[in-house]
Design a protein around this motif. Sequence first.
Motif: not given
Length: 222
Positions: A22, A37, A41, A44-45, A57, A60, A63-64
């Motif tokens: 990231l 990207r 994300l 990561l969540s 989460a 993330y 953001d996604c």
Amino acid sequence: KGILLREQGRVTEAFDCLGKLLFECDKENSEFHADFRCRVLLELSSLYFSRGESTSAVLYVTDCIAQARQHHLELLEALATAHLAYIQLNMGLSKQALQLLETRLLRIFTHCSSYDKARVLHLYARCKIGAVKPATTGMVSGTKAELQSAASLMLTVTQLFHDVEAHLKEKDALHFQAIIHHTLMAGGNMQHHQEERNRCARQFKGLDRLYPTLGLGRVCLL
């Protein structure tokens, strides 16, 4: 690599790996595209989900969603929305999660891989049951119908996971399917649901001998 580390239970290393990715994505003039990207994300969540830290989460996932919308990545936006619905489900907001998920189901089922379809469909079934709360409402007609619908959905889920050889996920699905049929035994047609429950239990045990669950990890749908 981060996904592999997560599946191996090496969560700390997975966080480190995905965090570095990231960071590289966020560099000015990064060589990574927006879709990559977004994938980072989402992974990561999923790591936070696997640790039972759904609310961690949120940043993330949102953001996604924002980046996917900005770059017209409709499928990734739909998958991120499913992640957001999962967060709502874990917060006890099953009805809201169900409504949110239903806005993206068609896109997911039309374009996603079998594995992603199975994961989202499993989430959908859990949202449907969570929304009617059979433990508190009893076996009224609406609740029974939703349980039967969820049982039917879980047949598809287990088959999809089986087809892609995602056997640990298949075990989770079989376990939930058995619970649904056990609950439905109180609503009539007891013999059928008992047979289905026992079938799921046998399949689960067979898979567990081949692919044992290590430790007492929580079920992570996404």
